[in-house]
Design an enzyme around this catalytic site. Sequence first.
Site, PDB file in Angstrom:
ATOM      1  N   ILE A 113       2.480  -1.837  -5.552  1.00  0.00           N
ATOM      2  CA  ILE A 113       2.949  -0.579  -6.389  1.00  0.00           C
ATOM      3  C   ILE A 113       3.986   0.288  -5.526  1.00  0.00           C
ATOM      4  O   ILE A 113       4.944   0.996  -6.197  1.00  0.00           O
ATOM      5  CB  ILE A 113       2.095  -0.117  -7.115  1.00  0.00           C
ATOM      6  CG1 ILE A 113       2.576   0.778  -8.343  1.00  0.00           C
ATOM      7  CG2 ILE A 113       1.319   1.139  -6.122  1.00  0.00           C
ATOM      8  CD1 ILE A 113       1.535   1.316  -9.396  1.00  0.00           C
ATOM      9  N   ASP A 155      -4.503   4.350  -3.779  1.00  0.00           N
ATOM     10  CA  ASP A 155      -4.332   5.580  -3.240  1.00  0.00           C
ATOM     11  C   ASP A 155      -3.900   5.801  -1.703  1.00  0.00           C
ATOM     12  O   ASP A 155      -2.984   6.536  -1.320  1.00  0.00           O
ATOM     13  CB  ASP A 155      -5.804   6.415  -3.365  1.00  0.00           C
ATOM     14  CG  ASP A 155      -5.669   7.996  -3.265  1.00  0.00           C
ATOM     15  OD1 ASP A 155      -4.479   8.379  -3.225  1.00  0.00           O
ATOM     16  OD2 ASP A 155      -6.949   8.532  -3.409  1.00  0.00           O
ATOM     17  N   THR A 212     -10.531  -0.708 -11.315  1.00  0.00           N
ATOM     18  CA  THR A 212     -10.889  -2.008 -11.146  1.00  0.00           C
ATOM     19  C   THR A 212     -11.178  -2.437  -9.890  1.00  0.00           C
ATOM     20  O   THR A 212     -11.619  -3.281  -9.685  1.00  0.00           O
ATOM     21  CB  THR A 212     -10.131  -3.043 -11.811  1.00  0.00           C
ATOM     22  OG1 THR A 212      -8.717  -3.046 -11.099  1.00  0.00           O
ATOM     23  CG2 THR A 212      -9.724  -2.579 -13.389  1.00  0.00           C
TER      24      THR A 212
HETATM   25  N1  AR6 Z   1      -0.265  -1.906  -5.215  1.00  0.00           N
HETATM   26  C1  AR6 Z   1      -0.856  -2.392  -6.624  1.00  0.00           C
HETATM   27  N2  AR6 Z   1      -2.390  -2.490  -6.645  1.00  0.00           N
HETATM   28  C2  AR6 Z   1      -3.231  -2.212  -5.848  1.00  0.00           C
HETATM   29  C3  AR6 Z   1      -2.649  -1.914  -4.255  1.00  0.00           C
HETATM   30  C4  AR6 Z   1      -1.226  -1.582  -4.235  1.00  0.00           C
HETATM   31  N3  AR6 Z   1      -0.460  -1.440  -3.057  1.00  0.00           N
HETATM   32  N4  AR6 Z   1      -3.817  -1.674  -3.657  1.00  0.00           N
HETATM   33  C5  AR6 Z   1      -4.799  -2.011  -4.304  1.00  0.00           C
HETATM   34  N5  AR6 Z   1      -4.458  -2.112  -5.584  1.00  0.00           N
HETATM   35  P1  AR6 Z   1      -8.482   0.994  -6.415  1.00  0.00           P
HETATM   36  P2  AR6 Z   1     -10.244   2.460  -8.427  1.00  0.00           P
HETATM   37  C6  AR6 Z   1      -5.398  -2.584  -6.928  1.00  0.00           C
HETATM   38  O1  AR6 Z   1      -9.695   0.710  -5.372  1.00  0.00           O
HETATM   39  O2  AR6 Z   1     -11.072   1.397  -8.535  1.00  0.00           O
HETATM   40  C7  AR6 Z   1      -9.563   5.254  -3.586  1.00  0.00           C
HETATM   41  O3  AR6 Z   1     -10.481   5.195  -2.665  1.00  0.00           O
HETATM   42  C8  AR6 Z   1      -6.812  -2.996  -6.575  1.00  0.00           C
HETATM   43  O4  AR6 Z   1      -6.694  -4.499  -6.407  1.00  0.00           O
HETATM   44  O5  AR6 Z   1      -7.389   1.416  -5.533  1.00  0.00           O
HETATM   45  O6  AR6 Z   1      -9.591   3.258  -9.267  1.00  0.00           O
HETATM   46  C9  AR6 Z   1      -9.430   6.416  -4.576  1.00  0.00           C
HETATM   47  O7  AR6 Z   1      -9.218   7.196  -3.496  1.00  0.00           O
HETATM   48  C10 AR6 Z   1      -7.283  -2.775  -8.063  1.00  0.00           C
HETATM   49  O8  AR6 Z   1      -7.089  -3.889  -9.013  1.00  0.00           O
HETATM   50  O9  AR6 Z   1      -8.796   2.123  -7.303  1.00  0.00           O
HETATM   51  C11 AR6 Z   1     -10.701   6.445  -5.115  1.00  0.00           C
HETATM   52  O10 AR6 Z   1     -11.723   6.943  -4.248  1.00  0.00           O
HETATM   53  C12 AR6 Z   1      -6.650  -1.507  -8.414  1.00  0.00           C
HETATM   54  O11 AR6 Z   1      -5.576  -1.417  -7.616  1.00  0.00           O
HETATM   55  C13 AR6 Z   1     -11.073   5.093  -5.483  1.00  0.00           C
HETATM   56  O12 AR6 Z   1     -10.457   4.477  -4.629  1.00  0.00           O
HETATM   57  C14 AR6 Z   1      -7.519  -0.077  -8.263  1.00  0.00           C
HETATM   58  O13 AR6 Z   1      -8.054  -0.475  -7.099  1.00  0.00           O
HETATM   59  C15 AR6 Z   1     -10.537   4.614  -6.947  1.00  0.00           C
HETATM   60  O14 AR6 Z   1     -10.988   3.460  -7.407  1.00  0.00           O
END
Ligand code: AR6
Length: 184
Positions: free
Chosen positions: A16, A39, A129
């Site tokens: 992203i 994040d 997710t």
């Molecule tokens: N581009 C697109 N999607 C991504 C990327 C990327 N660069 N990196 C991961 N994903 P998550 P949450 C996907 O864990 O579940 C953090 O520590 C990933 O595969 O990033 O909302 C925050 O600070 C998954 O499908 O977010 C919070 O503490 C999706 O993004 C916590 O994680 C969301 O995964 C939030 O958890």
Amino acid sequence: MEQFLSDRLTVSTGDITSMDVDAIVNAANSSLYGGGGVDGAIHRAGGPSILEECRDIRSHRYPDGLPPGKAVITKAGDMSCDYVIHTVGPIWHGGKTDEREVLADAYRNSLKLASETGIKTVAFPAISTGIYGFPKKLAAVIAFETIQEHLRRNSLPRQVKLVFFSESDLECFNQAVDKSRMSV
Ligand code: AR6
């Protein structure tokens, strides 16, 4: 890349932080001080100015942290997009603590903020997710329906991109949404 709603909603895989859009959405936590997953990737790609703006938002508007379901906006630092919309999805607790509603609020409030800011194109990750453990198919249906509802009622953003990190997550979305579309 697949298109729905006359091109206003597209789904694809990718990172992203390198999307060609006006704004990207961050799946943040309530602290707004960064973390892992998407994040971490956004703060790394955007550089320290995003964290500085987040600290400012915390001290002036949300001293106790950004509540799940709400959204705030910062500039995007070194990334090519203009803005980052930070939202906090729900942590999945088995579906017993309003997780579905909070996830819909996270999409709805991010889209509302994008509209109010005049943003034309916005990319979302699959909020909650990853580390937060929300079931992917259920999250896909909620994301699709909430985005669809916003787009029907608002001209901005003009285009929403859902960005999945893997082909299997994209396939999961397609399977879940095919089912939900049949009941519309
Ligand atoms: N581009 C697109 N999607 C991504 C990327 C990327 N660069 N990196 C991961 N994903 P998550 P949450 C996907 O864990 O579940 C953090 O520590 C990933 O595969 O990033 O909302 C925050 O600070 C998954 O499908 O977010 C919070 O503490 C999706 O993004 C916590 O994680 C969301 O995964 C939030 O958890």
